[in-house]
Design a protein around this motif. Structure first.
Motif, PDB file in Angstrom:
ATOM      1  N   ASP A  27     -18.058 -34.117  25.698  1.00 33.74           N
ATOM      2  CA  ASP A  27     -18.148 -35.468  26.231  1.00 33.74           C
ATOM      3  C   ASP A  27     -19.233 -36.165  25.411  1.00 33.74           C
ATOM      4  OD1 ASP A  27     -17.342 -37.440  28.034  1.00 33.74           O
ATOM      5  OD2 ASP A  27     -18.837 -36.897  29.523  1.00 33.74           O
TER       6      ASP A  27
ATOM      7  N   MET B 158     -21.132 -30.672  30.869  1.00 29.87           N
ATOM      8  CA  MET B 158     -20.038 -31.393  31.516  1.00 29.87           C
ATOM      9  C   MET B 158     -19.787 -30.783  32.887  1.00 29.87           C
ATOM     10  SD  MET B 158     -17.122 -31.560  28.534  1.00 29.87           S
ATOM     11  CE  MET B 158     -16.944 -29.780  28.445  1.00 29.87           C
TER      12      MET B 158
ATOM     13  N   MET C  45     -13.966 -30.643  33.914  1.00 34.05           N
ATOM     14  CA  MET C  45     -13.593 -31.256  32.640  1.00 34.05           C
ATOM     15  C   MET C  45     -13.190 -30.198  31.616  1.00 34.05           C
ATOM     16  SD  MET C  45     -16.364 -34.347  32.321  1.00 34.05           S
ATOM     17  CE  MET C  45     -15.728 -35.013  30.792  1.00 34.05           C
TER      18      MET C  45
ATOM     19  N   LEU D  17      -9.551 -40.538  25.005  1.00 31.20           N
ATOM     20  CA  LEU D  17      -9.560 -39.110  24.655  1.00 31.20           C
ATOM     21  C   LEU D  17      -9.004 -38.935  23.251  1.00 31.20           C
ATOM     22  CD1 LEU D  17      -7.930 -37.463  27.819  1.00 31.20           C
ATOM     23  CD2 LEU D  17     -10.333 -37.347  27.187  1.00 31.20           C
TER      24      LEU D  17
ATOM     25  N   SER E  10     -14.050 -36.751  25.077  1.00 28.25           N
ATOM     26  CA  SER E  10     -14.078 -37.965  25.884  1.00 28.25           C
ATOM     27  C   SER E  10     -15.452 -38.574  25.673  1.00 28.25           C
ATOM     28  CB  SER E  10     -13.841 -37.637  27.357  1.00 28.25           C
ATOM     29  OG  SER E  10     -14.787 -36.688  27.820  1.00 28.25           O
ATOM     30  N   PHE E  11     -15.758 -39.652  26.402  1.00 29.17           N
ATOM     31  CA  PHE E  11     -17.099 -40.219  26.290  1.00 29.17           C
ATOM     32  C   PHE E  11     -17.602 -40.604  27.669  1.00 29.17           C
ATOM     33  CE2 PHE E  11     -13.969 -43.388  25.119  1.00 29.17           C
ATOM     34  CZ  PHE E  11     -14.256 -44.451  25.965  1.00 29.17           C
ATOM     35  N   TYR E  12     -18.935 -40.637  27.781  1.00 34.53           N
ATOM     36  CA  TYR E  12     -19.623 -40.896  29.042  1.00 34.53           C
ATOM     37  C   TYR E  12     -19.262 -42.268  29.609  1.00 34.53           C
ATOM     38  CZ  TYR E  12     -23.199 -37.158  28.781  1.00 34.53           C
ATOM     39  OH  TYR E  12     -23.871 -35.971  28.756  1.00 34.53           O
TER      40      TYR E  12
ATOM     41  N   ARG F  37     -11.309 -30.345  27.984  1.00 40.22           N
ATOM     42  CA  ARG F  37     -12.357 -31.079  27.289  1.00 40.22           C
ATOM     43  C   ARG F  37     -13.296 -30.110  26.603  1.00 40.22           C
ATOM     44  NH1 ARG F  37     -12.826 -35.897  30.471  1.00 40.22           N
ATOM     45  NH2 ARG F  37     -10.654 -36.492  30.812  1.00 40.22           N
TER      46      ARG F  37
ATOM     47  N   SER G 291     -21.529 -30.442  26.474  1.00 42.87           N
ATOM     48  CA  SER G 291     -20.523 -29.398  26.290  1.00 42.87           C
ATOM     49  C   SER G 291     -20.935 -28.157  27.062  1.00 42.87           C
ATOM     50  CB  SER G 291     -20.366 -29.049  24.811  1.00 42.87           C
ATOM     51  OG  SER G 291     -19.392 -28.043  24.638  1.00 42.87           O
TER      52      SER G 291
ATOM     53  N   GLY H 255     -24.076 -35.375  22.955  1.00 43.68           N
ATOM     54  CA  GLY H 255     -22.884 -34.918  23.641  1.00 43.68           C
ATOM     55  C   GLY H 255     -23.204 -33.905  24.724  1.00 43.68           C
TER      56      GLY H 255
END
Length: 136
Positions: free
Chosen positions: A106, A94, A98, A122, A40-42, A103, A66, A64
């Motif tokens: 991110d 994260m 998540m 996603l 996903s992204f912020y 996930r 994680s 990222g």
């Protein structure tokens, strides 16, 4: 009675498939760890906030978050649908919920854009450690 048992068995089977699709898979090789899951992204609202390593988060950097790799690691993120890959720096964690939703990472908006999934939100990815700054 016979049909109700078949229906129950089918529901259990389908539920397990759905749950398996939401889990992160971790595989270990001789030299590294490979994580399969979703990227996903912020949110835009987090731009400028502090990361877990104390730096300010920027959507313009290739970074990222994680929970599966050490902070200050460099990881290769490969979008499974296209085979496109990028290298990002893990500078944040994260929220634990998540990871429970499958996930693996991110990403910053720049990184998500380079992988081509900004319009999706996603995407399924493979994440593998390339280099860990804490070991050197």
């Amino acid at each position: 009675m016979k049909y109700s048992i078949l229906i129950i068995m089918a529901l259990v089977f389908c539920t397990n498939i759905v749950l398996a699709q939401n889990k992160v898979q971790i595989k270990y090789t001789d030299s590294s760890k490979i994580v399969y899951g979703k990227a996903s992204f912020y949110s835009r609202s987090l731009d400028g906030s502090r990361t877990a390593i104390g730096t300010k988060f920027s959507h313009e950097k290739m970074t990222g978050a994680s929970n599966f790799f050490k902070l200050r690691s460099w990881v290769r993120v490969t979008r499974l649908a296209t085979g496109k890959s990028i290298i990002v720096y893990i500078n944040d964690r994260m929220p634990s919920y998540m990871a429970k939703k499958g996930r693996a990472i991110d990403l910053s908006r720049k990184a998500a854009g380079k992988l081509g999934f900004l319009h999706l939100g996603l995407t399924k990815v493979k994440v593998e450690e390339v280099f860990n700054d804490t070991e050197h």
